[in-house]
Design a protein around this motif. Structure first.
Motif, PDB file in Angstrom:
ATOM      1  N   PRO A   1      45.953  42.995  47.199  1.00 51.13           N
ATOM      2  CA  PRO A   1      46.680  43.634  48.300  1.00 51.13           C
ATOM      3  C   PRO A   1      45.904  43.749  49.610  1.00 51.13           C
ATOM      4  N   SER A   2      44.588  43.951  49.547  1.00 53.71           N
ATOM      5  CA  SER A   2      43.807  44.117  50.780  1.00 53.71           C
ATOM      6  C   SER A   2      43.685  42.815  51.573  1.00 53.71           C
ATOM      7  N   GLY A   3      43.927  41.675  50.907  1.00 56.76           N
ATOM      8  CA  GLY A   3      43.743  40.384  51.549  1.00 56.76           C
ATOM      9  C   GLY A   3      42.308  39.896  51.485  1.00 56.76           C
ATOM     10  N   ASN A   4      41.391  40.750  51.069  1.00 54.50           N
ATOM     11  CA  ASN A   4      39.971  40.406  50.930  1.00 54.50           C
ATOM     12  C   ASN A   4      39.637  40.450  49.451  1.00 54.50           C
ATOM     13  N   ILE A   5      39.343  39.313  48.866  1.00 49.29           N
ATOM     14  CA  ILE A   5      39.118  39.215  47.422  1.00 49.29           C
ATOM     15  C   ILE A   5      37.956  40.090  46.946  1.00 49.29           C
ATOM     16  N   ASN A   6      37.130  40.565  47.868  1.00 44.22           N
ATOM     17  CA  ASN A   6      36.010  41.437  47.513  1.00 44.22           C
ATOM     18  C   ASN A   6      36.350  42.913  47.614  1.00 44.22           C
ATOM     19  N   VAL A   7      37.567  43.237  48.060  1.00 45.63           N
ATOM     20  CA  VAL A   7      37.984  44.630  48.220  1.00 45.63           C
ATOM     21  C   VAL A   7      39.257  44.867  47.403  1.00 45.63           C
ATOM     22  N   TYR A   8      39.104  45.562  46.290  1.00 40.81           N
ATOM     23  CA  TYR A   8      40.241  45.885  45.447  1.00 40.81           C
ATOM     24  C   TYR A   8      39.941  47.182  44.704  1.00 40.81           C
ATOM     25  N   TYR A   9      41.002  47.846  44.231  1.00 37.45           N
ATOM     26  CA  TYR A   9      40.871  49.163  43.637  1.00 37.45           C
ATOM     27  C   TYR A   9      41.704  49.227  42.355  1.00 37.45           C
ATOM     28  N   PRO A  10      41.364  50.155  41.440  1.00 38.95           N
ATOM     29  CA  PRO A  10      42.211  50.334  40.267  1.00 38.95           C
ATOM     30  C   PRO A  10      43.656  50.569  40.697  1.00 38.95           C
TER      31      PRO A  10
END
Length: 96
Positions: free
Chosen positions: A80-89
């Motif tokens: 969802p963030s568009g940045n594959i390195n930034v994601y959350y549970p």
């Protein structure tokens, strides 16, 4: 065409393409391949499944682990963030 993070094992799992000895790489050794190499199974080039796979991220999950376990490179995944390195549970990762 091999992407960073892909493995012959991961491709075999993704395509249910066994035995491993039927896979071919330019080097002639399925344990030695490089990004950009064209690999084949039984003489036929493999293509990624069009429907892809998705998963809801849980604490401790990584996109890399999910992607490679399904035979995908992380650059084929979205969050969802568009940045594959930034994601959350709770986020949904999709690989195509």
């Amino acid at each position: 065409v091999m992407q960073w993070g892909e493995t012959i094992w991961g491709l075999a799992v993704a395509y249910d393409a066994w035995p491993l000895s039927a896979w071919h790489t330019p080097s002639g050794d399925i344990n030695r391949y490089y990004v950009g190499d064209v690999v084949t199974y039984g003489g036929v080039s493999a293509t990624m499944p069009s429907n892809g796979v998705s998963k809801t991220i849980q604490y401790g999950d990584t996109v890399w682990e999910f992607a490679t376990s399904h035979g995908y490179s992380v650059n084929r995944c979205t969050v969802p963030s568009g940045n594959i390195n930034v994601y959350y549970p709770g986020d949904v990762v999709t690989c195509r």
